[in-house]
Scaffold this motif. Sequence first.
Motif, PDB file in Angstrom:
ATOM      1  N   CYS A   1       1.010  -1.145   0.315  1.00  0.00           N
ATOM      2  CA  CYS A   1      -0.140  -0.134  -0.252  1.00  0.00           C
ATOM      3  C   CYS A   1       1.162   1.238  -0.164  1.00  0.00           C
ATOM      4  O   CYS A   1       1.917   1.136   0.967  1.00  0.00           O
ATOM      5  CB  CYS A   1      -1.347  -0.082   1.157  1.00  0.00           C
TER       6      CYS A   1
ATOM      7  N   CYS B   1       0.793   3.128   3.882  1.00  0.00           N
ATOM      8  CA  CYS B   1       0.594   2.599   4.693  1.00  0.00           C
ATOM      9  C   CYS B   1       1.676   1.397   5.204  1.00  0.00           C
ATOM     10  O   CYS B   1       1.747   1.361   5.727  1.00  0.00           O
ATOM     11  CB  CYS B   1      -0.252   2.610   5.447  1.00  0.00           C
TER      12      CYS B   1
ATOM     13  N   CYS C   1      -6.756  -1.720   0.792  1.00  0.00           N
ATOM     14  CA  CYS C   1      -5.884  -2.327   1.487  1.00  0.00           C
ATOM     15  C   CYS C   1      -6.627  -2.894   2.916  1.00  0.00           C
ATOM     16  O   CYS C   1      -7.212  -2.095   3.400  1.00  0.00           O
ATOM     17  CB  CYS C   1      -4.894  -1.102   2.088  1.00  0.00           C
TER      18      CYS C   1
ATOM     19  N   LEU D   1      -9.125   0.947  -0.880  1.00  0.00           N
ATOM     20  CA  LEU D   1      -7.882   2.468  -1.146  1.00  0.00           C
ATOM     21  C   LEU D   1      -7.840   3.069  -2.467  1.00  0.00           C
ATOM     22  O   LEU D   1      -7.614   4.555  -2.675  1.00  0.00           O
ATOM     23  CB  LEU D   1      -6.467   1.771  -1.902  1.00  0.00           C
TER      24      LEU D   1
ATOM     25  N   CYS E   1      -5.488   0.108   6.499  1.00  0.00           N
ATOM     26  CA  CYS E   1      -5.513   1.545   6.097  1.00  0.00           C
ATOM     27  C   CYS E   1      -7.371   1.984   5.509  1.00  0.00           C
ATOM     28  O   CYS E   1      -7.430   0.985   4.410  1.00  0.00           O
ATOM     29  CB  CYS E   1      -4.525   2.436   5.812  1.00  0.00           C
TER      30      CYS E   1
HETATM   31 ZN   LIG Z   1      -3.062   1.147   3.578  1.00  0.00          ZN
END
Ligand SMILES: [Zn+2]
Length: 319
Positions: free
Chosen positions: A110, A113, A131, A156, A134
Amino acid sequence: MPPGSDGAETGVLSPDEAFSLLGNELRITILQELAEADGPVRFSDLRKAIEVADSGKFNYHLDQLTGHFVERTDDGYQLGRPGERIIQAVLSGAVTESPDIEPTSIEWRCHLCGTEPIEMDYREEQVGVYCPSCEGIYGGAADRDATTIPEDRERLYYMHLPPAGIAGRTPAEVFLTASRWTNAETVTAASGICPRCSAQLVESAAICRNHDAGDGRCDTCDNRYGVMYRARCTNCVYDLESVYSNKLLTNLELRAFLIDHGLNPLHPQREAFLELFHHYDEEVHSVEPLAVTFTFTGDDESIRLTIDDSLDVVDVERG
Ligand SMILES: [Zn+2]
Ligand SMILES: [Zn+2]
Ligand SMILES: [Zn+2]
């Protein structure tokens, strides 16, 4: 000498006329047959290939197409440019297998994060990227029903890809293909040109006035970033809403910055490009008139681009 056709009109069709001309199975079959041929097809060969017993009916439908979707040359019939576009549109949506990809882990991290792996799926001509750790960039709550985002996933981001883009590719390859396809489309859009039909776009910046995203997404606008880039086509149905960095990608100094950090803005590598380009700070100095500074950071260096109401970059600082 083929019958008919001599009086075929050329020129621009209204959408109504175009749709009504194409609203017949035999006509679509004629276009498909011409698309598969290497060059112009003689009238008798075309009729034989399509196996229509009723020659009057065949003549009539071919005649309807000729002059716009089909051209008649001394060597026979061939697709005109509008006919080619119809075939391209049909084939971009044509796949032999089920076009959905169920949620699949892919070995990417990702870009927000750092979690790896992330997940992708493919539904309704969209690659969804999720993700597990996050909140991503774009919220899904507002359109969860419309886009069938799975209940247990935080999106995401997502990318458009025609079904032809998934044929013969692994999920990871589909993801990369969608990334590059989307990048090419957004660069075109950021130049004010519709990537689907080339007409003018109406561009704007949408600002969330109560933006507060912390490390996740904002309760008001449901996005990570409060300044979004919008582009709507004046001619077709193209309608883009994306992070504002996509609009900035036409800026030469930002491109130079990306290249100096080993990134190719026209052919994005995997995570590294997004980590720099879709992970930035935004400072809204004023909403009316618009004044926003975007800061991108790579290694120990950063670049700050400020836009004004014209959406043009009016100041660049690098250091
Ligand atoms: Zn993430
Ligand atoms: Zn907001
Ligand atoms: Zn368009």
